[in-house]
Design a protein around this motif. Sequence first.
Motif, mmCIF file in Angstrom:
data_model
loop_
_atom_site.group_PDB
_atom_site.id
_atom_site.type_symbol
_atom_site.label_atom_id
_atom_site.label_comp_id
_atom_site.label_asym_id
_atom_site.label_seq_id
_atom_site.Cartn_x
_atom_site.Cartn_y
_atom_site.Cartn_z
ATOM 1 N N LYS A 211 -40.146 -7.495 -81.349
ATOM 2 C CA LYS A 211 -39.472 -6.373 -80.696
ATOM 3 C C LYS A 211 -38.372 -6.879 -79.778
ATOM 4 O O LYS A 211 -38.378 -8.037 -79.355
ATOM 5 N N GLU A 212 -37.445 -5.983 -79.456
ATOM 6 C CA GLU A 212 -36.379 -6.318 -78.533
ATOM 7 C C GLU A 212 -36.929 -6.408 -77.106
ATOM 8 O O GLU A 212 -37.931 -5.782 -76.771
ATOM 9 N N ARG A 213 -36.247 -7.187 -76.285
ATOM 10 C CA ARG A 213 -36.612 -7.230 -74.877
ATOM 11 C C ARG A 213 -36.247 -5.893 -74.253
ATOM 12 O O ARG A 213 -35.136 -5.381 -74.465
ATOM 13 N N GLU A 214 -37.175 -5.317 -73.488
ATOM 14 C CA GLU A 214 -36.935 -4.009 -72.904
ATOM 15 C C GLU A 214 -37.129 -4.024 -71.390
ATOM 16 O O GLU A 214 -38.006 -4.703 -70.859
ATOM 17 N N PHE A 215 -36.285 -3.260 -70.727
ATOM 18 C CA PHE A 215 -36.399 -3.052 -69.286
ATOM 19 C C PHE A 215 -37.717 -2.348 -68.980
ATOM 20 O O PHE A 215 -38.079 -1.385 -69.650
ATOM 21 N N VAL A 216 -38.414 -2.806 -67.951
ATOM 22 C CA VAL A 216 -39.665 -2.181 -67.534
ATOM 23 C C VAL A 216 -39.528 -1.545 -66.155
ATOM 24 O O VAL A 216 -39.879 -0.386 -65.959
ATOM 25 N N ALA A 217 -39.025 -2.304 -65.195
ATOM 26 C CA ALA A 217 -38.911 -1.810 -63.823
ATOM 27 C C ALA A 217 -37.819 -2.577 -63.092
ATOM 28 O O ALA A 217 -37.540 -3.724 -63.420
ATOM 29 N N GLY A 218 -37.227 -1.921 -62.102
ATOM 30 C CA GLY A 218 -36.173 -2.567 -61.325
ATOM 31 C C GLY A 218 -36.222 -2.140 -59.876
ATOM 32 O O GLY A 218 -36.717 -1.053 -59.549
ATOM 33 N N LEU A 219 -35.731 -3.027 -59.018
ATOM 34 C CA LEU A 219 -35.724 -2.781 -57.579
ATOM 35 C C LEU A 219 -34.345 -3.099 -57.030
ATOM 36 O O LEU A 219 -33.830 -4.199 -57.229
#
Length: 123
Positions: free
Chosen positions: A43-51
Amino acid sequence: QVQLVESGGGLVQAGGSLRLTCRASVRTEKTYAVAWARQAPDKEREFVAGLGWSADDTHYTDSVKGRFAIVRDNANTVSLQLNSLRPEDTAIYYCAVRRGALVRRDAYSYNTWGQGTLVTVSS
């Protein structure tokens, strides 16, 4: 050059919890936006969370809202608390940073990455 080191991954049963930690070699508070992304096999790398720069400037992908929480522990360290884990959360989790306050949901917009930590959730 910023260096990032993730820790805290492991094997957990569905419904369990883990806390991932990202330690930077420099101060990231008020300097960098910090994100967690994940990549499952094939699978592609996916954004999970950001600060961003303030504690309430948090962003989550829909599938983890209400279950994961990104928090700053100190000027160099940001953690991702993973609760109510599901088998589909199994992936290598990466920490990443980009200069400035803006959190981007495009994982590939971050230019510095850690080596990753593996999270495996069994059913």
